[in-house]
Design a protein around this motif. Structure first.
Motif, short mmCIF file in Angstrom:
data_model
loop_
_atom_site.label_atom_id
_atom_site.label_comp_id
_atom_site.label_asym_id
_atom_site.label_seq_id
_atom_site.Cartn_x
_atom_site.Cartn_y
_atom_site.Cartn_z
N SER A 284 0.84 -1.20 0.00
CA SER A 284 0.00 0.00 0.00
C SER A 284 0.88 1.25 0.00
N PRO A 285 0.34 2.39 -0.49
CA PRO A 285 1.12 3.64 -0.47
C PRO A 285 1.57 4.02 0.92
N ASP A 286 0.71 3.83 1.93
CA ASP A 286 1.08 4.20 3.30
C ASP A 286 2.31 3.42 3.77
N VAL A 287 2.30 2.11 3.54
CA VAL A 287 3.43 1.27 3.95
C VAL A 287 4.68 1.62 3.14
N ALA A 288 4.50 1.83 1.84
CA ALA A 288 5.63 2.13 0.97
C ALA A 288 6.34 3.41 1.41
N PHE A 289 5.56 4.47 1.67
CA PHE A 289 6.17 5.75 2.02
C PHE A 289 6.63 5.79 3.48
N LEU A 290 5.99 5.02 4.36
CA LEU A 290 6.51 4.90 5.72
C LEU A 290 7.87 4.23 5.69
N GLY A 291 7.97 3.14 4.93
CA GLY A 291 9.25 2.46 4.79
C GLY A 291 10.30 3.37 4.20
N ASN A 292 9.91 4.17 3.21
CA ASN A 292 10.85 5.08 2.58
C ASN A 292 11.33 6.15 3.55
N SER A 293 10.43 6.65 4.38
CA SER A 293 10.83 7.66 5.38
C SER A 293 11.82 7.06 6.37
N LEU A 294 11.56 5.83 6.80
CA LEU A 294 12.49 5.16 7.71
C LEU A 294 13.85 4.95 7.04
N ALA A 295 13.82 4.51 5.78
CA ALA A 295 15.07 4.27 5.06
C ALA A 295 15.84 5.57 4.88
N ALA A 296 15.14 6.65 4.56
CA ALA A 296 15.81 7.94 4.39
C ALA A 296 16.42 8.43 5.70
N PHE A 297 15.72 8.19 6.80
CA PHE A 297 16.25 8.58 8.12
C PHE A 297 17.53 7.80 8.42
N PHE A 298 17.49 6.48 8.22
CA PHE A 298 18.68 5.67 8.51
C PHE A 298 19.79 5.92 7.49
N LEU A 299 19.43 6.36 6.30
CA LEU A 299 20.44 6.77 5.32
C LEU A 299 21.25 7.95 5.86
N CYS A 300 20.58 8.91 6.47
CA CYS A 300 21.28 10.06 7.07
C CYS A 300 22.29 9.58 8.11
N LEU A 301 21.85 8.65 8.98
CA LEU A 301 22.75 8.11 10.00
C LEU A 301 23.87 7.28 9.36
N GLY A 302 23.52 6.55 8.31
CA GLY A 302 24.52 5.72 7.64
C GLY A 302 25.63 6.55 7.01
N CYS A 303 25.27 7.66 6.40
CA CYS A 303 26.28 8.54 5.79
C CYS A 303 27.29 9.01 6.82
N ILE A 304 26.78 9.48 7.96
CA ILE A 304 27.67 9.98 9.01
C ILE A 304 28.54 8.85 9.55
N SER A 305 27.95 7.67 9.71
CA SER A 305 28.71 6.52 10.22
C SER A 305 29.83 6.14 9.27
N TYR A 306 29.53 6.11 7.98
CA TYR A 306 30.57 5.77 7.01
C TYR A 306 31.63 6.87 6.93
N GLY A 307 31.23 8.14 7.13
CA GLY A 307 32.21 9.22 7.17
C GLY A 307 33.16 9.05 8.34
N TRP A 308 32.61 8.67 9.49
CA TRP A 308 33.45 8.37 10.66
C TRP A 308 34.40 7.23 10.34
N LEU A 309 33.90 6.21 9.63
CA LEU A 309 34.73 5.06 9.27
C LEU A 309 35.87 5.46 8.33
N VAL A 310 35.59 6.37 7.41
CA VAL A 310 36.62 6.85 6.48
C VAL A 310 37.79 7.45 7.25
#
Length: 435
Positions: A284-310
């Motif tokens: 459903s659109p609700d589930v799809a966009f909720l999942g996308n919002s969660l993924a985008a949020f964790f993407l922000c955290l992932g970028c910073i984590s990988y920058g720390w790793l670099v």
């Protein structure tokens, strides 16, 4: 002839992030988030745009394909903006182009929200949408490479990875804002309301965001690296792009290849997946966009984590590890979707974090080019790669998903992750050979 200018400061002189460094990173990242929202919100509303800007009776798949074509036009226009702005960025300063790009993004975004639709003006509607999308592409072509160069040259020594990844995280916050906006609109408005007026809201909001970003960048200062080059008259004496293509072709090729991985991860797994899981897997659109919002949020955290790793293990080692993890996570997510998507929200959040490997890419590219031509080299490689791969990806994935099968998007991302891993291994061997 351009010289390497060893007296030019490298990327920073201290390993400590000062209050001013954090302020620069915050303002640059926030401005980038607002501008990137303007660029990507288009794809979140591809379905209503396909109904509104093409004649009634057009097959849904064809209308959506045409909208993705207009979306891709923004990527094709990126090299033009990137090359021109990078040229003046290497000659006149990073900050001037950094401010101009966000202004050029705000105007067309606001205008898209005010456009008449096909029912009102006929074929003029998609033509105007296309032209405004091209202007957006020109703006973002100068924005993203300029932003990476700007924060890298402000960063203390040993913190370039964190600085570039923080900026990338800021850009992905723009995706998160777009995803949350799309989720809110799809949840609170009926399909008829979205078609009537709801689709205009994110673009009008984006125009306002853009002008806020212009104001924010008034408080940023020129990078110490460029200021030192200008004071010592060590700027490139020839056309910067000519120097790039003459002496740094290897850096251009490797930068383009890692950008391919970045485009696939962001476009397929973050921007397109909400529509793909609705059409291909019946979510459903609700589930799809909720999942996308969660993924985008964790993407922000992932970028910073990988920058720390670099900054801890090196950009090439981090790129290798991130590419392998992204490949594995993508197949796990699509395997779950093929079996009903019982763990979709959890796995999509995980994959969002793993897409954070794209936060390594700007450091790899920044370090590949010397300061006098850094903006031009990075911008040319990044934008040409995005034009080639980004412009074709949306249409290609749409066709492959329809004709080849549900796993086609995963295979595409996996191929780019393998290429990125090979580049990382090549760069590691190149560094060892130089020691």
């Amino acid at each position: 002839m351009m010289q390497a200018a060893p007296s030019v400061p490298s990327l920073g002189t201290s390993a400590v992030l000062t209050r001013n460094d954090f302020r620069t990173l915050f303002l640059a990242a926030l401005g980038g988030a607002l501008e990137f929202y303007d660029f990507v919100v288009f794809v979140f509303f591809a379905l209503p745009l396909s109904e509104l800007f093409f004649p009634k009776g057009t097959a849904p798949w064809l209308a959506q394909l045409q909208v993705y074509g207009i979306f891709a036009a923004g990527y094709l226009a990126r090299p033009l903006g990137g090359i021109v702005m990078a040229h003046f960025g290497d000659r006149l300063g990073r900050k001037r182009m950094f401010t101009l790009s966000v202004f050029l993004m705000a105007l067309p975004t606001l205008a898209i929200g005010l456009l008449p639709v096909h029912a009102q003006v006929g074929l003029l509607a998609p033509v105007l949408l296309l032209l405004l999308r091209v202007v957006q592409g020109i703006a973002i072509g100068g924005e993203v490479p300029g932003a990476w160069v700007f924060v890298a040259e402000h960063a203390p020594k040993g913190r370039v990875g964190f600085a570039c990844a923080s900026l990338t995280s800021g850009l992905t916050v723009g995706i998160l804002i777009g995803s949350l906006t799309a989720a809110w609109i799809n949840h609170h408005l009926s399909h008829e309301q979205v078609l009537a007026w709801g689709w205009r809201m994110p673009f009008l909001l984006g125009g306002v965001f853009g002008f806020i970003a212009v104001w924010l960048r008034r408080w940023l200062s020129e990078t110490p690296v460029f200021a030192a080059m200008r004071e010592r008259k060590e700027l490139s004496r020839e056309l910067p792009l000519r120097a790039v293509l003459r002496s740094h072709r290897g850096a251009v090729v490797t930068s383009m290849l890692v950008t391919w991985m970045l485009t696939a991860a962001i476009l397929v797994l973050i921007l397109m997946l909400p529509n793909l899981v609705q059409k291909q897997f019946g979510l459903s659109p609700d589930v799809a966009f909720l999942g996308n919002s969660l993924a985008a949020f964790f993407l922000c955290l992932g970028c910073i984590s990988y920058g720390w790793l670099v900054d801890r293990i090196g950009d090439r080692q981090a790129l290798l590890a991130g590419s392998i993890a992204l490949l594995a996570g993508t197949y796990v997510l699509f395997g779950d979707l093929a079996n009903g998507g019982q763990h979709f929200l959890l796995l999509y959040s995980l994959v969002g974090f793993l897409v954070g490997a794209v936060g390594v890419v700007p450091t790899v590219m920044v370090m590949a080019f010397p300061a006098p031509i850094r903006y031009s080299g990075l911008s040319f490689a990044y934008n040409v790669a995005y034009a080639v791969f980004g412009a074709s990806t949306a249409t290609l994935i749409e066709v492959l998903a329809e004709r080849v099968g549900h796993m086609a998007p995963a295979h595409y991302v996996a191929i780019t992750a393998v290429v990125s891993a090979v580049v990382a291994i090549y760069l590691l061997r190149q560094r060892r050979a130089a020691l």
